[in-house]
Design a protein around this motif. Structure first.
Motif, PDB file in Angstrom:
ATOM      1  N   ASP A  41       9.199  26.954 -26.486  1.00 10.54           N
ATOM      2  CA  ASP A  41       8.428  26.939 -25.234  1.00 10.54           C
ATOM      3  C   ASP A  41       7.614  28.210 -25.033  1.00 10.54           C
ATOM      4  O   ASP A  41       7.418  28.665 -23.908  1.00 10.54           O
ATOM      5  CB  ASP A  41       9.340  26.713 -24.026  1.00 10.54           C
ATOM      6  CG  ASP A  41       9.430  25.238 -23.646  1.00 10.54           C
ATOM      7  OD1 ASP A  41       8.507  24.481 -24.002  1.00 10.54           O
ATOM      8  OD2 ASP A  41      10.407  24.845 -22.989  1.00 10.54           O
ATOM      9  N   GLU A 119      14.616  13.922 -26.630  1.00 17.00           N
ATOM     10  CA  GLU A 119      14.558  15.057 -25.710  1.00 17.00           C
ATOM     11  C   GLU A 119      13.294  15.869 -25.941  1.00 17.00           C
ATOM     12  O   GLU A 119      12.741  15.902 -27.035  1.00 17.00           O
ATOM     13  CB  GLU A 119      15.781  15.959 -25.907  1.00 17.00           C
ATOM     14  CG  GLU A 119      17.089  15.359 -25.442  1.00 17.00           C
ATOM     15  CD  GLU A 119      18.226  16.365 -25.530  1.00 17.00           C
ATOM     16  OE1 GLU A 119      17.992  17.549 -25.206  1.00 17.00           O
ATOM     17  OE2 GLU A 119      19.333  15.969 -25.926  1.00 17.00           O
ATOM     18  N   LYS A 120      12.874  16.563 -24.885  1.00 13.73           N
ATOM     19  CA  LYS A 120      11.713  17.434 -24.966  1.00 13.73           C
ATOM     20  C   LYS A 120      12.127  18.844 -24.563  1.00 13.73           C
ATOM     21  O   LYS A 120      13.222  19.064 -24.029  1.00 13.73           O
ATOM     22  CB  LYS A 120      10.592  16.925 -24.064  1.00 13.73           C
ATOM     23  CG  LYS A 120      10.056  15.546 -24.481  1.00 13.73           C
ATOM     24  CD  LYS A 120       8.926  15.102 -23.565  1.00 13.73           C
ATOM     25  CE  LYS A 120       8.432  13.704 -23.930  1.00 13.73           C
ATOM     26  NZ  LYS A 120       7.809  13.685 -25.256  1.00 13.73           N
ATOM     27  N   THR A 121      11.250  19.814 -24.821  1.00 17.64           N
ATOM     28  CA  THR A 121      11.574  21.197 -24.470  1.00 17.64           C
ATOM     29  C   THR A 121      11.686  21.320 -22.959  1.00 17.64           C
ATOM     30  O   THR A 121      11.065  20.557 -22.208  1.00 17.64           O
ATOM     31  CB  THR A 121      10.505  22.163 -25.006  1.00 17.64           C
ATOM     32  OG1 THR A 121       9.244  21.865 -24.399  1.00 17.64           O
ATOM     33  CG2 THR A 121      10.383  22.042 -26.518  1.00 17.64           C
ATOM     34  N   SER A 122      12.472  22.302 -22.511  1.00 17.40           N
ATOM     35  CA  SER A 122      12.837  22.379 -21.096  1.00 17.40           C
ATOM     36  C   SER A 122      11.676  22.754 -20.186  1.00 17.40           C
ATOM     37  O   SER A 122      11.545  22.218 -19.080  1.00 17.40           O
ATOM     38  CB  SER A 122      13.982  23.375 -20.909  1.00 17.40           C
ATOM     39  OG  SER A 122      13.617  24.655 -21.402  1.00 17.40           O
ATOM     40  N   LYS A 125       8.000  20.584 -21.685  1.00 17.26           N
ATOM     41  CA  LYS A 125       8.246  19.171 -22.019  1.00 17.26           C
ATOM     42  C   LYS A 125       7.498  18.771 -23.296  1.00 17.26           C
ATOM     43  O   LYS A 125       6.880  17.713 -23.375  1.00 17.26           O
ATOM     44  CB  LYS A 125       7.859  18.256 -20.856  1.00 17.26           C
ATOM     45  CG  LYS A 125       8.482  18.634 -19.522  1.00 17.26           C
ATOM     46  CD  LYS A 125      10.001  18.667 -19.607  1.00 17.26           C
ATOM     47  CE  LYS A 125      10.629  19.116 -18.291  1.00 17.26           C
ATOM     48  NZ  LYS A 125      12.101  19.294 -18.411  1.00 17.26           N
ATOM     49  N   ARG A 126       7.576  19.625 -24.279  1.00 15.18           N
ATOM     50  CA  ARG A 126       6.912  19.360 -25.557  1.00 15.18           C
ATOM     51  C   ARG A 126       7.829  18.539 -26.464  1.00 15.18           C
ATOM     52  O   ARG A 126       9.053  18.631 -26.380  1.00 15.18           O
ATOM     53  CB  ARG A 126       6.585  20.670 -26.270  1.00 15.18           C
ATOM     54  CG  ARG A 126       5.557  21.540 -25.582  1.00 15.18           C
ATOM     55  CD  ARG A 126       5.502  22.907 -26.227  1.00 15.18           C
ATOM     56  NE  ARG A 126       4.455  23.741 -25.651  1.00 15.18           N
ATOM     57  CZ  ARG A 126       4.382  25.058 -25.798  1.00 15.18           C
ATOM     58  NH1 ARG A 126       5.312  25.694 -26.499  1.00 15.18           N
ATOM     59  NH2 ARG A 126       3.409  25.743 -25.241  1.00 15.18           N
ATOM     60  N   ASN A 127       7.208  17.788 -27.352  1.00 19.47           N
ATOM     61  CA  ASN A 127       7.969  17.156 -28.423  1.00 19.47           C
ATOM     62  C   ASN A 127       8.321  18.224 -29.455  1.00 19.47           C
ATOM     63  O   ASN A 127       7.492  19.074 -29.796  1.00 19.47           O
ATOM     64  CB  ASN A 127       7.148  16.057 -29.097  1.00 19.47           C
ATOM     65  CG  ASN A 127       6.889  14.888 -28.177  1.00 19.47           C
ATOM     66  OD1 ASN A 127       7.777  14.441 -27.459  1.00 19.47           O
ATOM     67  ND2 ASN A 127       5.663  14.378 -28.192  1.00 19.47           N
ATOM     68  N   ASP A 233      -0.006  22.378 -21.321  1.00 16.02           N
ATOM     69  CA  ASP A 233       1.017  23.177 -21.980  1.00 16.02           C
ATOM     70  C   ASP A 233       0.439  23.898 -23.199  1.00 16.02           C
ATOM     71  O   ASP A 233       1.067  24.013 -24.235  1.00 16.02           O
ATOM     72  CB  ASP A 233       2.206  22.304 -22.406  1.00 16.02           C
ATOM     73  CG  ASP A 233       1.817  21.255 -23.453  1.00 16.02           C
ATOM     74  OD1 ASP A 233       0.611  20.989 -23.592  1.00 16.02           O
ATOM     75  OD2 ASP A 233       2.718  20.720 -24.119  1.00 16.02           O
TER      76      ASP A 233
END
Length: 251
Positions: A41, A119-122, A125-127, A233
């Motif tokens: 992130d 799940e995505k980054t906190s 919200k990236r893959n 992002d």
């Protein structure tokens, strides 16, 4: 069945062979490290390549039996390592447990299951892009020394771990590899992120050559079609070679 203390061991040289099989070029190696910054992130990542950098680092002289350039100082022996690549980001950072579990466990990747579960980054919200645990193998293929300095938000200390990949020779098992660990006092507890320094570059002729094609290929690998520049992002990559810096958007 008789009890015994036999254990399955892995010759350290096998790890070097594995890295050579999986990391086929410097481009792949550096791309894997930048993927880690993206998945942490980070909003930016700085890549700096300095082929002229020189640092004297204490070594085990038994690793370099035919090296006449070793420097003896008091009771210690030093070797000059030429060239350095630095990857710095402002991502979430790593604590000691994460470094131990992720970086020091070959092929382990907690992102593998996260990708399976969708799940995505906190924060952004990236893959997740990396899932093979290849960053450490990539660092081995690029340079002799890998130095990792990382800290998490609101922590008072950073952790620094240094590995000399030249230790991975035949006849040494992987558990015998020495890892140097240091705690560093932070000047700003709000700082977070990771710095990876690859010192003593292999294939030095390549890093001293014209790296224009390398820069373009790396930028395309990280952000094909200007992907990140069009998103909220945005992930900014800056590449500095021989003191000249360019952003991925410029490239």
């Amino acid at each position: 069945m008789t009890e015994n203390n036999l254990k399955l061991k892995i010759d350290a040289h096998v790890i070097r062979q594995l890295g050579a099989e999986l990391i086929t070029s410097p481009l792949v190696a550096i791309t894997e490290l930048i993927k880690n910054s993206h998945d942490a992130d980070a909003s930016w990542c700085n890549l700096e390549i300095d082929p002229t950098f020189i640092e004297q680092i204490e070594v085990d002289p038994n690793l370099y039996p035919n090296d006449k350039t070793l420097i003896k100082r008091d009771d210690k022996v030093f070797k000059e390592f030429l060239g350095k690549i630095t990857v710095i980001d402002n991502g979430c950072g790593m604590g000691r447990e994460t470094i131990d579990k992720s970086w020091l466990t070959v092929s382990y990747s907690d992102k593998r299951n996260k990708k399976k579960e969708g799940e995505k980054t906190s924060e952004y919200k990236r893959n997740y892009t990396g899932d093979k645990g290849l960053g450490r193998l990539g660092s081995m293929q690029v340079a002799s020394i890998c130095k990792i300095t990382s800290s998490k938000f609101a922590s008072e200390q950073s952790i620094q771990v240094s590995i000399n990949w030249d230790q991975l020779v035949e006849g040494i098992t992987i558990d015998q590899i020495q890892i140097d660990e240091t705690s560093l006092k932070k000047t700003n507890p709000k700082e977070k992120g990771t710095r990876i320094e690859l010192i003593g570059l292999h294939d030095h002729n390549f890093w001293q050559s014209d790296l224009t094609a390398f820069k373009y290929q790396l930028t395309t690998n990280v952000s094909p079609f200007g992907y990140f520049s069009k998103r909220k992002d945005a992930f900014k990559l800056y590449i500095k070679i021989n003191g000249i810096e360019q952003s991925s958007e410029e490239l």
